[in-house]
Enzyme design. Sequence first.
Site, PDB file in Angstrom:
ATOM      1  N   PHE A 128      -3.091 -25.875  34.177  1.00  0.00           N
ATOM      2  CA  PHE A 128      -2.941 -26.276  35.577  1.00  0.00           C
ATOM      3  C   PHE A 128      -2.819 -25.015  36.443  1.00  0.00           C
ATOM      4  O   PHE A 128      -2.050 -24.105  36.099  1.00  0.00           O
ATOM      5  CB  PHE A 128      -1.670 -27.135  35.685  1.00  0.00           C
ATOM      6  CG  PHE A 128      -1.555 -27.891  36.959  1.00  0.00           C
ATOM      7  CD1 PHE A 128      -2.477 -28.872  37.289  1.00  0.00           C
ATOM      8  CD2 PHE A 128      -0.515 -27.637  37.832  1.00  0.00           C
ATOM      9  CE1 PHE A 128      -2.366 -29.585  38.474  1.00  0.00           C
ATOM     10  CE2 PHE A 128      -0.387 -28.350  39.013  1.00  0.00           C
ATOM     11  CZ  PHE A 128      -1.319 -29.322  39.345  1.00  0.00           C
ATOM     12  N   ASP A 141       3.792 -27.038  28.494  1.00  0.00           N
ATOM     13  CA  ASP A 141       3.878 -27.944  29.629  1.00  0.00           C
ATOM     14  C   ASP A 141       3.407 -29.318  29.124  1.00  0.00           C
ATOM     15  O   ASP A 141       2.244 -29.485  28.747  1.00  0.00           O
ATOM     16  CB  ASP A 141       2.985 -27.435  30.770  1.00  0.00           C
ATOM     17  CG  ASP A 141       3.050 -28.329  32.004  1.00  0.00           C
ATOM     18  OD1 ASP A 141       3.441 -29.501  31.870  1.00  0.00           O
ATOM     19  OD2 ASP A 141       2.681 -27.843  33.094  1.00  0.00           O
ATOM     20  N   TYR A 157       6.894 -37.892  36.720  1.00  0.00           N
ATOM     21  CA  TYR A 157       6.284 -38.889  37.627  1.00  0.00           C
ATOM     22  C   TYR A 157       4.910 -39.369  37.175  1.00  0.00           C
ATOM     23  O   TYR A 157       4.242 -40.087  37.901  1.00  0.00           O
ATOM     24  CB  TYR A 157       6.214 -38.347  39.069  1.00  0.00           C
ATOM     25  CG  TYR A 157       5.662 -36.947  39.234  1.00  0.00           C
ATOM     26  CD1 TYR A 157       4.299 -36.696  39.158  1.00  0.00           C
ATOM     27  CD2 TYR A 157       6.507 -35.878  39.491  1.00  0.00           C
ATOM     28  CE1 TYR A 157       3.800 -35.408  39.330  1.00  0.00           C
ATOM     29  CE2 TYR A 157       6.034 -34.596  39.658  1.00  0.00           C
ATOM     30  CZ  TYR A 157       4.679 -34.365  39.582  1.00  0.00           C
ATOM     31  OH  TYR A 157       4.194 -33.090  39.741  1.00  0.00           O
ATOM     32  N   LYS A 158       4.483 -38.946  35.974  1.00  0.00           N
ATOM     33  CA  LYS A 158       3.174 -39.416  35.490  1.00  0.00           C
ATOM     34  C   LYS A 158       3.409 -40.614  34.562  1.00  0.00           C
ATOM     35  O   LYS A 158       3.732 -41.694  35.024  1.00  0.00           O
ATOM     36  CB  LYS A 158       2.439 -38.263  34.819  1.00  0.00           C
ATOM     37  CG  LYS A 158       2.176 -37.091  35.780  1.00  0.00           C
ATOM     38  CD  LYS A 158       1.500 -35.950  35.074  1.00  0.00           C
ATOM     39  CE  LYS A 158       1.380 -34.713  35.945  1.00  0.00           C
ATOM     40  NZ  LYS A 158       0.430 -34.864  37.058  1.00  0.00           N
ATOM     41  N   ARG A 194     -11.589 -38.259  37.316  1.00  0.00           N
ATOM     42  CA  ARG A 194     -10.664 -38.481  36.183  1.00  0.00           C
ATOM     43  C   ARG A 194     -10.201 -39.929  36.152  1.00  0.00           C
ATOM     44  O   ARG A 194      -9.834 -40.491  37.183  1.00  0.00           O
ATOM     45  CB  ARG A 194      -9.393 -37.644  36.381  1.00  0.00           C
ATOM     46  CG  ARG A 194      -9.440 -36.237  36.017  1.00  0.00           C
ATOM     47  CD  ARG A 194      -8.049 -35.597  35.969  1.00  0.00           C
ATOM     48  NE  ARG A 194      -7.058 -36.026  36.948  1.00  0.00           N
ATOM     49  CZ  ARG A 194      -5.844 -35.514  37.053  1.00  0.00           C
ATOM     50  NH1 ARG A 194      -5.454 -34.574  36.214  1.00  0.00           N
ATOM     51  NH2 ARG A 194      -4.992 -35.947  37.955  1.00  0.00           N
TER      52      ARG A 194
HETATM   53  C1  PLP Z   1       0.066 -29.978  33.964  1.00  0.00           C
HETATM   54  C2  PLP Z   1       0.875 -29.866  35.216  1.00  0.00           C
HETATM   55  N1  PLP Z   1       1.804 -28.911  35.310  1.00  0.00           N
HETATM   56  C3  PLP Z   1       2.523 -28.752  36.426  1.00  0.00           C
HETATM   57  C4  PLP Z   1       2.346 -29.577  37.519  1.00  0.00           C
HETATM   58  C5  PLP Z   1       3.123 -29.298  38.777  1.00  0.00           C
HETATM   59  O1  PLP Z   1       4.252 -30.029  38.846  1.00  0.00           O
HETATM   60  P1  PLP Z   1       5.259 -29.848  40.070  1.00  0.00           P
HETATM   61  O2  PLP Z   1       4.456 -29.989  41.318  1.00  0.00           O
HETATM   62  O3  PLP Z   1       6.224 -30.966  39.896  1.00  0.00           O
HETATM   63  O4  PLP Z   1       5.863 -28.511  39.974  1.00  0.00           O
HETATM   64  C6  PLP Z   1       1.420 -30.613  37.454  1.00  0.00           C
HETATM   65  C7  PLP Z   1       1.228 -31.510  38.612  1.00  0.00           C
HETATM   66  O5  PLP Z   1       0.449 -32.423  38.615  1.00  0.00           O
HETATM   67  C8  PLP Z   1       0.645 -30.750  36.283  1.00  0.00           C
HETATM   68  O6  PLP Z   1      -0.306 -31.687  36.186  1.00  0.00           O
END
Ligand code: PLP
Length: 427
Positions: free
Chosen positions: A135, A213, A238-239, A387
């Site tokens: 990400f 992650d 939240y997913k 997606r």
């Molecule tokens: C794989 C991954 N890591 C990190 C994040 C970022 O999370 P946050 O905005 O809660 O820091 C996301 C957000 O969608 C994500 O998909």
Amino acid sequence: MIEYDSSSIKNLIQKDSKDLDSADELSGFRSKFVIEDPDLIYLDGNSLGRLPIKTSELVKEIVSEQWGDRLIRSWNERWLEDTTRIGDKIGLVVGAKPGEVVIADSTSVCLYKAAVSALLSDQKRSVILTDDQNFPSDIQVLRAAASAVSKDHEVVLIESNKAEDPVDVLLEAIDETVALVSLSQVSYRSGWCWDLSLISQKAHQVGAKVLWDLSHSVGVVPIDLRRDGIDLAVGCTYKYLNGGPGAPAFMYVSENCKELINPIAGWYGSEDPFGFDPDCQPDRDNRRFLTGTPPLISTLLIEPGVDLVIEAGVESIRSKSVALSEKFLFKVRQTLLTLGFEIASPLDEKNRGSHVSLSHSSALAIGQSLINEQSTIPDVRPPDLVRFGFAPLYTTFSEVEECVNRIKTVIEGGGVSRWENSNPLVP
Ligand SMILES: Cc1ncc(COP(=O)(O)O)c(C=O)c1O
């Protein structure tokens, strides 16, 4: 009941979707979510999970009783214990011991804390290894962590997206210069799923730490952090945990990593927060990774979604996730490959999380047409990916099949030209 084992899956997915839905042992979970519009096909639970009915009831109780009536007394009466309990429940989902998971901040902030703490623990090594499927925020955070520790630390990006065998390329790159291997278990783009155990073992062989992650895998891919000897992990709630927009993240620090320190120490992570002593030492347990007051209301709202995952069991969720994805791919092959789509996710289910991405040169317009004209919500990741996320607690086989029909209608019904100049803030 249908057993979705990989040998029978190819036959199963040819069955009628309605029959698959009737035989689905998880079908009862759908009624535990708020579903206002039964015609809406929601395939974005990998970005923001649906609202559990229990959460919508709990929010009233938290706000009017716990906050409105009990006011600050709620800290002693329940909130301190509640936050620990919810962390431990997430611990159950990821194979952690009680106390090993804390809820805090956002995933990005937890990732920063975890990365800096790992880098500070062994400053003879300077490489942080990650990949181009990670990400973007994670890559930005890892770079910030590297430069916070020293000017010699650097982030090295493996080009796993183009590699024929990403696992080989990654394993090859893990050598004695590496301080930390940090990856998303499931890539937000292709849905590629790394083998936690294999990668972590190689990292440990050369003396590096691992930081995973789990945002796109927690609640939908079986995870056993203790069994696999993982040092550090973070993830979104939240997913697939359905914790609500902007719900705080979770952070796992192995009990074996007692030497790691929180680089953003604060009162809430100290041994005695309410002693108000600036010299107070960090807590000895994982509470030391907390910094300030947790966002209490959104932390409490995570619990009903996590309870549903625990009740269903991640193994069952995973089986249905594979079946839903295979059903989708089966229909895509039958219907969409002649319409400019390519499958941009691993075909082997062992290498895939719970979403499937299709590439198309008009991805954004297709996404907008689906949302605005076809009552179907996927999301788009630029430049060319649409997606489709399958959340087994509420996604049905009929929805997956109907989604492919609606995509076909978009292409054949001129949806692309109607939406090609759209520019939504959230694609
Ligand atoms: C794989 C991954 N890591 C990190 C994040 C970022 O999370 P946050 O905005 O809660 O820091 C996301 C957000 O969608 C994500 O998909």
